[in-house]
Design an enzyme around this catalytic site. Structure first.
Site, PDB file in Angstrom:
ATOM      1  N   CYS A 361      -8.761  22.182  -3.656  1.00 51.21           N
ATOM      2  CA  CYS A 361      -7.596  22.012  -3.337  1.00 51.21           C
ATOM      3  C   CYS A 361      -7.643  21.201  -1.901  1.00 51.21           C
ATOM      4  O   CYS A 361      -6.588  20.482  -1.885  1.00 51.21           O
ATOM      5  CB  CYS A 361      -7.111  23.392  -2.704  1.00 51.21           C
ATOM      6  SG  CYS A 361      -5.207  23.541  -2.279  1.00 51.21           S
ATOM      7  N   ASP A 403       3.423 -17.970   1.270  1.00 54.31           N
ATOM      8  CA  ASP A 403       4.130 -18.925   0.726  1.00 54.31           C
ATOM      9  C   ASP A 403       4.870 -19.572   1.878  1.00 54.31           C
ATOM     10  O   ASP A 403       4.916 -18.799   2.961  1.00 54.31           O
ATOM     11  CB  ASP A 403       5.078 -18.450  -0.336  1.00 54.31           C
ATOM     12  CG  ASP A 403       5.948 -19.533  -0.986  1.00 54.31           C
ATOM     13  OD1 ASP A 403       5.621 -20.563  -1.026  1.00 54.31           O
ATOM     14  OD2 ASP A 403       7.006 -19.157  -1.042  1.00 54.31           O
TER      15      ASP A 403
END
Length: 738
Positions: A361, A403
């Site tokens: 867990c 870019d």
């Protein structure tokens, strides 16, 4: 054989299916792409395996499969996909999460009202919830993957249920289901990017027959050497070459060029480009399956298939953790009673306690809890991070490729310079300005030249014309009314103002139609060397050049700061653009970064693959042409103001379009990964200690329960610390990854 498989969400799914299929006799050449949900394989003619065996095997693993052996073009396949994919709550995994949530809520209510029945309520939730995972775990074990994450989770949940910790077992099942759903949603968003790409090419085209008669046809039906008509405002329906007409075309979907390009007879055009101001006849050079957009789609698919996300930590660890823990527990239960005469009850108790301690867990929570906090922090700042893999990887990048257009720059041309060549027209006829100093007269001359530019351009929809008119309006300049406006497609615009015939054209066109002095030519070349687009205003009757306007797509306000922050963090920046070399060099020099210009999508892809050989790399873009690069980079980052395709294809979207957010992402990732490492140490450290004390009989079952619960609490609280993360002002921002 070709199949469409639904439910593949990650590279792990691909591995499970490949392992299962490889065990079938006669099956070879297995190729899977989870991004496009495609499976291709070769089945021997004399093989015992039949097609229904393949389908049965894949369905048993929990995936849906349908036959798609009929070969289709990429565009056709995309058109078959639903335009509106199902919402997450409509999917099988979504319904499962909702159902488990309702079951757990009902169990909590029953436990509060009827405490004696609480455990049975949680037990019912566990049995119902774990059944599909246990069935899949068994199927995976039978097909060659015995220690899958499904097996780990199922054993942990059932083990906790046997010990009496039904509530904890239910929580493990629910958390695992939520994680599977998030993974599925992320995969669907990636596929949405490919669907958006296919929509760029117009569905219809105007076909011209031998007599010039027009006919509307499906763009996908066009064949090589067909003639098509493209009107102003239309999108080009196929890759081809212009055989008649001249026009400006917006090629930004393909090349990233920020300014429309003038094209004429003999020039190539791309499918998806937008025709601005002229009528064109185009001879088709490529079919729909092979056009530019189809190639970009193919590049995106290949990049997504080859980009294996970082495997989940639990998935890797379970290969060793699950069999080891199960073997140790079995030995603890069996060996002492048989070999040393120990009591079965005592050693059964210790073995069950060991299983409870081994319940993952805290370990299951260690990564998703920190990732969830990191994603929440990012969302508050406008960072859409599509999954933990992207958040993890961005912190390890050594190079960020940007870019230019719309990423480092504003994405639209703006007026940078206004120069009046002569005062003959503007100043001498205004007595109010006679005797004023030169600076005042120069300013007045610039304003009048700008007014004339705006007047001539006022009827044009060209992006440069809009920028000039907007600049004049922002300066509160009165724009004269023009008449007899006309255009020479791709070359110049004309208008009559106060009886004078004026025109605006490129320096090359103006040099043929007017007299350009050596001094004026020097001014033009200087501006062009700075990467600016120059337009010349001239009098068509006297052939006199009156002035010029220079425009450029300028850097974003935070571009300098964003690049500087990356350098401070030890991350290199490079600019990759489809724009011309002069513009790229001028802007890159201002930022002091490396640059490559005049790149097509495949060029960017090639450069990124070269750079990826020895370092992690992120790509930041906003255009359709950036989609393949965004997909092939280790992390693709899209500007939020960019195209839907770029945002859908990328791993991360910067919703506020800030360059500085790239540095914030890296800092957040490094903080998140540090938190995850701490959580893993907490979880495994406590379990290691109490594994030893349980085997020695020092601690019992209730201590084991407390140890596991304590580890869960520590991991959760530590993950919540990330919510206070302040970003690039944090001390962690300058730490480098070794």
């Amino acid at each position: 054989m070709q199949y469409h498989i639904k439910g593949m969400d990650c590279a792990s799914c691909v591995g499970k299916i490949e392992t299962a299929l490889a065990r079938l006799p006669g099956v070879s050449d297995i190729q899977l792409n989870y991004a496009t949900e495609k499976l291709e394989l070769t089945l021997a003619h004399d093989a015992k395996t039949q097609s229904h065996d393949i389908e049965k095997t894949i369905k048993r693993l929990g995936f849906d499969i349908s036959d798609s052996t009929q070969s289709k073009s990429t565009t056709d396949m995309e058109s078959d996909k639903p335009l509106e994919p199902e919402h997450w709550w409509q999917s099988r995994k979504g319904k499962q999460v909702i159902g488990l949530g309702l079951l757990m809520s009902a169990a909590y209510i029953i436990a509060l009202i009827f405490p004696d029945f609480g455990m049975w309520a949680f037990a019912a939730a566990v049995i119902i919830g774990v059944f599909p995972f246990a069935r899949k775990a068994v199927a995976l074990a039978m097909t060659g993957t015995p220690f899958s994450i499904e097996m780990l989770m199922s054993v942990a949940a059932i083990g906790a249920l046997i010990i009496g910790e039904a509530e904890e077992a239910a929580a493990v099942v629910f958390l695992f289901s939520v994680g599977e759903l998030f993974e599925s949603i992320a995969a669907d968003r990636a596929r949405a990017g490919i669907r958006a790409l296919a929509s760029l090419v117009p569905k219809t085209a105007i076909l011209l027959d031998a007599q010039g008669k027009q006919q509307n046809v499906a763009a996908a039906s066009l064949q090589v050497n067909d003639l098509v008509l493209v009107r102003p405002g239309d999108s080009v329906s196929a890759d081809g070459v212009i055989i008649q007409g001249t026009s400006s075309l917006d090629d930004s979907p393909v090349t990233g060029e920020s300014v429309p390009v003038s094209k004429t007879i003999g020039d190539d055009v791309f499918a998806g480009s937008i025709n601005i101001d002229g009528v064109l006849q185009i001879r088709v050079e490529k079919t729909a399956a092979d056009n530019t957009i189809a190639r970009i789609i193919n590049l995106v698919e290949q990049a997504q298939a080859s980009k294996a996300p970082t495997a989940r930590f639990i998935e890797k660890f379970s290969r060793y953790y699950t069999p080891t823990v199960m073997a140790i527990a079995a030995l603890i239960i069996i060996v002492p009673p048989l070999a040393m005469g120990g009591e079965w009850a005592t050693w059964l108790y210790r073995g069950l306690a060991l299983l409870l301690i081994a319940c993952p867990c805290a370990l299951v929570l260690s990564t998703p809890a920190a990732i969830a906090s990191g994603l929440a922090v990012g969302a508050r700042r406008g960072l859409l991070i599509k999954g933990g893999s992207a958040l993890e990887t961005i912190g390890r990048v050594e190079t960020v490729a940007f870019d230019k257009t719309g990423t480092l720059t504003q994405g639209e041309p703006r007026v940078t310079d206004v120069i009046a060549f002569t005062q003959e027209y503007s100043i001498s006829q205004h007595e109010d300005f006679q005797g004023q100093d030169t600076h005042v007269q120069d300013a007045q001359g610039q304003n009048e030249i700008l007014a004339l530019f705006a007047s001539v351009e006022s009827g044009s929809s060209h992006p440069l014309a809009k920028a000039i008119v907007s600049h004049a309006e922002a300066a509160n300049i009165v724009i004269p009314i023009a008449s007899n406006a006309s255009a020479t497609a791709g070359k110049a615009v004309h208008a009559t103002i106060a009886g004078r015939l004026l025109a605006i054209g490129s320096p090359v066109y103006a040099a043929d139609e007017a007299v350009i002095s050596a001094k004026q030519q020097t001014q033009i070349e200087t501006l062009q060397n700075e990467g600016k687009t120059v337009s010349i205003l001239f009098d068509e009757q006297s052939r006199t050049a009156l002035g010029l306007v220079a425009l450029r797509d300028e850097l974003r306000d935070d571009a300098f700061e964003g690049v500087a922050q990356l350098k401070a963090m030890g991350v290199n920046a490079v600019m990759l653009t489809g724009d011309n070399r002069l513009t790229a060099q001028a802007l890159a020099s201002s930022l002091d970064i490396e640059w490559k210009a005049e790149l097509l999508p495949e060029d960017k892809l090639r450069l990124l693959n070269e750079m990826k050989n020895n370092r992690k790399i992120a790509m930041v873009g906003d255009g359709i042409n950036d989609a393949p690069a965004l997909a092939t980079a280790d992390v693709g980052i899209a500007m939020g103001g960019g195209t839907d395709v770029a945002i859908e294809t990328a791993d991360i979207a910067l919703l506020k379009s800030r360059v500085t957010d790239v540095a914030h992402l890296i800092a957040l990732s490094r903080a998140t990964m540090a938190n995850i490492h701490q959580n893993v140490i907490f979880a495994l450290g406590l379990k290691g200690i109490f594994l030893i004390t349980t085997i020695l009989g020092i601690t019992g079952l209730w201590i084991a329960v407390m140890a596991d619960a304590g580890a869960t609490v520590l991991v959760t609280l530590n993950a919540l610390r990330l919510l206070r993360f302040k970003g690039t002002n944090s001390r962690i921002k300058l730490s480098k990854v070794n």
